[in-house]
Design a protein around this motif. Structure first.
Motif, PDB file in Angstrom:
ATOM      1  N   ASN A 667       0.835  -1.185   0.000  1.00 23.57           N
ATOM      2  CA  ASN A 667       0.000   0.000   0.000  1.00 23.57           C
ATOM      3  C   ASN A 667       0.871   1.237   0.000  1.00 23.57           C
ATOM      4  N   ILE A 668       0.206   2.363  -0.192  1.00 22.59           N
ATOM      5  CA  ILE A 668       0.932   3.624  -0.332  1.00 22.59           C
ATOM      6  C   ILE A 668       1.634   4.028   0.961  1.00 22.59           C
ATOM      7  N   PRO A 669       1.008   3.877   2.133  1.00 19.09           N
ATOM      8  CA  PRO A 669       1.744   4.245   3.345  1.00 19.09           C
ATOM      9  C   PRO A 669       3.047   3.484   3.477  1.00 19.09           C
ATOM     10  N   ASP A 670       3.009   2.213   3.122  1.00 17.02           N
ATOM     11  CA  ASP A 670       4.266   1.448   3.179  1.00 17.02           C
ATOM     12  C   ASP A 670       5.291   2.059   2.243  1.00 17.02           C
ATOM     13  N   VAL A 671       4.770   2.497   1.073  1.00 12.49           N
ATOM     14  CA  VAL A 671       5.689   3.091   0.102  1.00 12.49           C
ATOM     15  C   VAL A 671       6.306   4.354   0.678  1.00 12.49           C
ATOM     16  N   LEU A 672       5.444   5.161   1.264  1.00 12.97           N
ATOM     17  CA  LEU A 672       5.934   6.417   1.781  1.00 12.97           C
ATOM     18  C   LEU A 672       6.921   6.190   2.913  1.00 12.97           C
ATOM     19  N   ASP A 688      11.433  20.019   3.725  1.00  8.82           N
ATOM     20  CA  ASP A 688      10.162  20.713   3.933  1.00  8.82           C
ATOM     21  C   ASP A 688       9.188  20.424   2.803  1.00  8.82           C
ATOM     22  N   LEU A 689       9.661  20.414   1.555  1.00  7.86           N
ATOM     23  CA  LEU A 689       8.774  20.156   0.423  1.00  7.86           C
ATOM     24  C   LEU A 689       8.183  18.759   0.496  1.00  7.86           C
ATOM     25  N   THR A 690       9.035  17.790   0.889  1.00  7.68           N
ATOM     26  CA  THR A 690       8.524  16.414   1.028  1.00  7.68           C
ATOM     27  C   THR A 690       7.455  16.340   2.100  1.00  7.68           C
ATOM     28  N   LEU A 691       7.690  17.038   3.171  1.00 10.01           N
ATOM     29  CA  LEU A 691       6.699  17.043   4.255  1.00 10.01           C
ATOM     30  C   LEU A 691       5.392  17.633   3.774  1.00 10.01           C
ATOM     31  N   TYR A 692       5.489  18.732   3.032  1.00 13.32           N
ATOM     32  CA  TYR A 692       4.263  19.349   2.527  1.00 13.32           C
ATOM     33  C   TYR A 692       3.505  18.394   1.632  1.00 13.32           C
ATOM     34  N   LEU A 693       4.224  17.691   0.774  1.00  6.63           N
ATOM     35  CA  LEU A 693       3.561  16.756  -0.136  1.00  6.63           C
ATOM     36  C   LEU A 693       2.876  15.640   0.626  1.00  6.63           C
ATOM     37  N   VAL A 694       3.565  15.085   1.611  1.00  7.30           N
ATOM     38  CA  VAL A 694       2.979  13.983   2.391  1.00  7.30           C
ATOM     39  C   VAL A 694       1.745  14.465   3.141  1.00  7.30           C
ATOM     40  N   ARG A 764      11.113  15.402  -2.975  1.00  5.79           N
ATOM     41  CA  ARG A 764      11.017  16.737  -3.563  1.00  5.79           C
ATOM     42  C   ARG A 764      10.684  16.668  -5.041  1.00  5.79           C
ATOM     43  N   LYS A 765      10.982  15.553  -5.641  1.00  2.06           N
ATOM     44  CA  LYS A 765      10.747  15.391  -7.082  1.00  2.06           C
ATOM     45  C   LYS A 765       9.588  14.459  -7.369  1.00  2.06           C
ATOM     46  N   SER A 766       8.776  14.206  -6.392  1.00  7.01           N
ATOM     47  CA  SER A 766       7.660  13.282  -6.588  1.00  7.01           C
ATOM     48  C   SER A 766       6.519  13.962  -7.302  1.00  7.01           C
ATOM     49  N   HIS A 767       5.621  13.110  -7.883  1.00  5.38           N
ATOM     50  CA  HIS A 767       4.434  13.595  -8.597  1.00  5.38           C
ATOM     51  C   HIS A 767       3.213  13.086  -7.893  1.00  5.38           C
ATOM     52  N   LEU A 768       2.218  13.933  -7.843  1.00  9.44           N
ATOM     53  CA  LEU A 768       0.931  13.555  -7.282  1.00  9.44           C
ATOM     54  C   LEU A 768      -0.127  13.820  -8.321  1.00  9.44           C
ATOM     55  N   ILE A 769      -0.859  12.758  -8.712  1.00 11.77           N
ATOM     56  CA  ILE A 769      -1.888  12.881  -9.746  1.00 11.77           C
ATOM     57  C   ILE A 769      -3.209  12.602  -9.095  1.00 11.77           C
ATOM     58  N   PHE A 770      -4.107  13.553  -9.172  1.00 10.76           N
ATOM     59  CA  PHE A 770      -5.422  13.424  -8.571  1.00 10.76           C
ATOM     60  C   PHE A 770      -6.350  12.684  -9.501  1.00 10.76           C
ATOM     61  N   LEU A 797      -3.323   2.371  11.246  1.00 10.81           N
ATOM     62  CA  LEU A 797      -2.117   2.049  10.460  1.00 10.81           C
ATOM     63  C   LEU A 797      -0.916   2.396  11.320  1.00 10.81           C
ATOM     64  N   PRO A 798      -0.583   1.560  12.242  1.00 14.81           N
ATOM     65  CA  PRO A 798       0.534   1.898  13.120  1.00 14.81           C
ATOM     66  C   PRO A 798       1.850   1.957  12.378  1.00 14.81           C
ATOM     67  N   GLU A 799       1.985   1.187  11.268  1.00 16.11           N
ATOM     68  CA  GLU A 799       3.265   1.191  10.563  1.00 16.11           C
ATOM     69  C   GLU A 799       3.478   2.449   9.757  1.00 16.11           C
ATOM     70  N   THR A 800       2.402   3.262   9.629  1.00 15.11           N
ATOM     71  CA  THR A 800       2.526   4.465   8.835  1.00 15.11           C
ATOM     72  C   THR A 800       3.367   5.462   9.582  1.00 15.11           C
ATOM     73  N   LYS A 801       4.400   5.978   8.863  1.00 15.92           N
ATOM     74  CA  LYS A 801       5.314   6.938   9.452  1.00 15.92           C
ATOM     75  C   LYS A 801       4.930   8.344   9.090  1.00 15.92           C
ATOM     76  N   GLY A 802       3.881   8.519   8.308  1.00 15.78           N
ATOM     77  CA  GLY A 802       3.447   9.863   7.916  1.00 15.78           C
ATOM     78  C   GLY A 802       2.429  10.387   8.890  1.00 15.78           C
TER      79      GLY A 802
END
Length: 817
Positions: A667-672, A688-694, A764-770, A797-802
């Motif tokens: 799943n995505i949380p695992d990915v993140l 900071d940019l990564t944090l904003y994206l997450v 910082r270079k990730s893409h988010l597509i809605f 989701l305890p394993e989620t670090k976000g």
């Protein structure tokens, strides 16, 4: 000696002849004049301009000229006065000998009308010759016992003049013993004879000297004399006697010189010297002495010179025979010359045209010529002919004049030049002929348009050609000549992609070679339809068109272009998700590429160029599908980097590569979480940019889940109320069934939306597509879609670090085209 009779002054006679020369007559295009002989050069003969109905100045303008053939011209035209004049002194005796009438014929050509007029000029004799005996003295031997009345022939005088100007009579000097008697022969010739009047006595006078005078007529009398010596001898009482009074002989004109034609014979019964006969010619004239020879002993007459029937067909030879004492006898040899066909016809071209336009109408006059054969009878009849395969005909006009005419309209492109052979053939045996060649050139007019060698042209040009490259050579032929055959080429105007065709290609106006003015791109222009015009330089010019199809050939000049995954503009790499539970053959993603070339240049093949875990993934050669080659294991790294190369089949082949990052997680949380642990941001700003994206992703997910929970709560509440109403006996038949949606409906609703997240280790270079409409599914195989995870509402989701508010992120479902 008696004086000859006096005649009027000769100048009066010349004046009368000049007056007569002014008289003329036209009968059937025949003009006649008369002029006395021996006039000065340039003397007036007749007013030819007046007789032709012209003014004097028109003689030169209308091309009036003398075209007579044969001997030297005796007459000329005076263009100033319009008169026919003598070209020199004319001697009638040299021209016509003793003919009673001397007529000279000539032809006058009126060139502008191509018309011939015959002119006859009669040469009038004047008394310009004195009688001539041919010898200064003659000896006559007379026997002394001759009785009175005996006649002795005397030499005759010859006068070449005719008529009254010829020999008229003789006179003899006074003498006691002799008198003169003149006899008129059957041929009109006067023969003088010496008549013995009284007996002679040799002892008294052995020799008598006499003078014989011959005189002619005319205004000015001329005379000639000869001395006669009469010698008395002993008796000779028999004169020679010819076997025939006249000898007739016919001889062909080609008889060889030296041939004997006749033998004359005279006998004398006397004995000794009185009986010896000798032969001689009488009245010897130059022509006779040049052509014939008489043997004085044998009497043989032989040919001394070449006979020519055309010069004279008859000769009268006077001969005499005398014995020793001098008694004489006369005879004639009449020689008839027989014509043989020894003269070929003569052709004299009077007027000729060297060129003619090919559009000239039939009947156009090409040439005017005259034919003549000096032979006589059948030998002198002439027939003219030309080859039957020529478009010309002969037409006989005045006398022996012929006109050469066109029989039909000529075509220079068929025959540009004619060598016309005119053959004149006589009717003699054997036939003789003469050929005359008339060269006629047919001048061109512009009656043929240029013609291309093909009905249409096709040419092929590889793209990326150099500017100015030669494409095709077109040739148009024009059968005309000179300017009418000079062809120029041009292109018809047209537009292509908003620009004139002349900016793409051009044609050399002289050679017809087509050139490219720019470098063509197959992907922009694949073909051109052109219209080429070939025009000649005639007046007016003629032209023809031909269509030209120019095809641009594709070259492998475009490398494959990756459409999916689309390369980010910032240089980052997208992330694809592969669950750890994926079986072998699981479709991870699909590389989609296109090539703007065509044909085999656009045939693409895919292969895995580099992988962080060799053997874990495979790429479809023709589909570009990235699938798992084996089951994922725990030891496999979370992040797999793949380099896929896409290559076309052109020569040389071109390729493009794309780098894929595959995240192995359920799943995505695992990915993140896993991606966040892989790499520490290199700068505080990147962190900071990564944090904003997450946070943004978690917030969107939370809002979406909250919306779903509220929706489900409302549905459950409504359902619960309906159950209570049913339990209380209330009817629910009025509530529409569409107000109730089960869990499957919610799942279906959720499946219509997806969150596609492309992440890299450097977030910082990730893409988010809605969420996007379902048309994006055309890039993903339908068969590769995994079942959606069941909706988890309250699972932690305890394993989620976000962000802890992030509860659920659905997996992307990719549909293959």
């Amino acid at each position: 000696m008696a004086a000859p009779p006096q005649r009027p002054d000769c100048s009066r006679l010349v004046g009368i002849y000049l007056l007569l020369g002014a008289l003329w007559e036209i009968r059937a295009e025949q003009i006649r004049y008369s002029v006395p002989e021996e006039l000065e050069k340039g003397s007036f003969v007749g007013n030819i301009a007046k007789d032709l109905g012209l003014e004097s100045r028109e003689l030169a303008e209308r091309g009036v000229r003398i075209v007579s053939r044969g001997r030297t011209q005796l007459f000329a035209l005076n263009p100033r006065s319009g008169s026919l004049v003598t070209a020199g002194r004319i001697d009638r005796e040299e021209l016509c000998d003793r003919s009673p009438k001397c007529v000279v014929s000539l032809e006058i050509l009126l060139e502008d009308k191509v018309k011939i007029f015959g002119v006859e000029v009669e040469i009038i004799d004047i008394n310009d010759n004195a009688p001539n005996f041919g010898t200064e003295q003659r000896e006559i031997k007379v026997a002394e016992n001759e009785t009175p009345g005996t006649r002795f022939p005397l030499p005759e005088a010859f006068d070449p003049d005719v008529g009254i100007n010829s020999l008229q009579g003789y006179q003899l000097s006074s003498n006691v013993h002799f008198s003169l008697d003149v006899q008129n022969g059957a041929d009109g010739i006067k023969y003088p004879e010496l008549v013995l009047e009284h007996a002679l006595d040799r002892e008294e006078e052995a020799v008598h000297h006499l003078v014989l005078i011959a005189f002619d007529g005319g205004d000015l009398v001329h005379s000639g004399t000869t001395r006669i010596h009469v010698t008395l001898v002993d008796t000779n009482d028999n004169a020679p006697l010819f076997t025939q009074p006249e000898y007739h002989v016919s001889v062909r004109e080609n008889v060889p010189v030296g041939s004997r034609i006749v033998t004359v014979k005279a006998t004398d019964p006397d004995e000794g010297a009185n009986g010896e006969v000798a032969y001689s010619l009488r009245k010897v004239r130059d022509k006779i002495s040049q052509l014939f020879q008489l043997n004085s002993v044998t009497g043989d007459i032989t040919i001394l010179g070449d006979l020519d029937y055309e010069d004279s067909g008859f000769y009268d030879i006077d001969i005499e025979a005398h014995d020793g004492p001098g008694l004489r006898a006369r005879s004639k040899v009449l020689v008839t010359v027989l014509d043989v066909n020894d003269n070929a016809p003569e052709v004299m071209v009077t007027s000729v045209t060297n060129s003619i336009q090919e559009t000239s109408s039939p009947g156009t006059v090409i040439a005017l010529f005259n034919v003549h054969d000096s032979d006589s009878g059948e030998n002198g009849l002439v027939t003219c002919s030309i080859p039957n395969n020529l478009p010309f005909t002969l037409e006989k006009t005045y006398g022996n004049y012929y006109r050469l005419l066109t029989q039909r309209t000529l075509d220079r492109e068929e025959v540009s030049e004619y060598n016309i052979t005119v053959t004149a053939t006589d009717h003699g045996t054997p036939q003789l002929s003469t050929e005359t060649h008339i060269l006629l050139k047919v001048t061109d007019i512009n009656d043929n348009p240029p013609a291309f060698s093909h009905a249409s042209y096709s040419a092929y040009l590889p793209e990326n050609n150099p500017r100015g490259a030669s494409i095709l050579s077109m040739t148009a032929q024009d059968p005309d000549s000179i300017e009418n055959a000079r062809v120029t080429y041009s292109l018809a105007e047209g537009m292509l992609l908003g620009e004139p065709l002349s900016s793409y290609v051009s044609v050399n106006s002289d050679t017809g070679v087509l050139y490219a003015l720019r470098s063509f791109d197959y992907e922009q222009v694949r073909d051109l339809q052109l219209l080429v015009t070939a025009s000649d330089s005639g007046d007016p010019p003629l032209s023809s068109n031909v269509s030209l199809s120019l095809f641009v050939l594709d070259q492998n000049d475009n490398a494959p272009e990756i459409l999916y995954p689309s390369p980010p503009t910032d240089g980052s790499t997208g992330v694809e998700l592969a669950p750890r539970s994926a079986e072998p053959g699981y479709l991870v993603t699909k590389v989609v590429a296109v090539d703007r070339d065509s044909g085999q240049n656009a045939w693409l093949s895919y292969r895995l160029l580099k992988a962080s875990e060799p053997g874990l993934f495979v790429v479809g050669l023709h589909t570009g599908e990235v699938r798992t080659a084996r089951a994922l294991q725990d030891r496999d790294a979370l992040k797999q980097s793949l380099v896929v190369v896409v290559q076309d089949h052109g020569q040389p082949p071109l390729s493009a590569t794309v780098t894929l990052t595959v995240a192995v997680a359920d799943n995505i949380p695992d990915v993140l979480a896993d991606l966040g642990s892989l790499e520490i941001p290199s700068t505080p700003e990147a962190s900071d940019l990564t944090l904003y994206l997450v946070v943004a992703v978690a917030a969107v997910s939370c809002v979406f889940l909250a919306f779903v929970i509220v929706l489900l709560a409302l549905r459950l509440r409504r359902w619960h109320k309906s159950r209570l109403l049913q339990a209380s006996g209330g009817g629910l038949g009025g509530i529409p069934a569409s107000h109730f949606v089960g869990m499957d409906g919610v799942r279906a609703f959720l499946q219509t939306y997806s969150h596609e997240v492309s992440l890299t280790a450097d977030s910082r270079k990730s893409h988010l597509i809605f969420p996007q409409p379902n048309y994006a599914d055309t890039l993903i195989s339908q068969e590769s879609c995994e079942k959606s995870e069941p909706l988890l509402i309250t699972q932690d989701l305890p394993e989620t670090k976000g962000d802890p508010s992030l509860h659920q992120v659905s997996q992307s479902c990719h549909t293959e085209t």
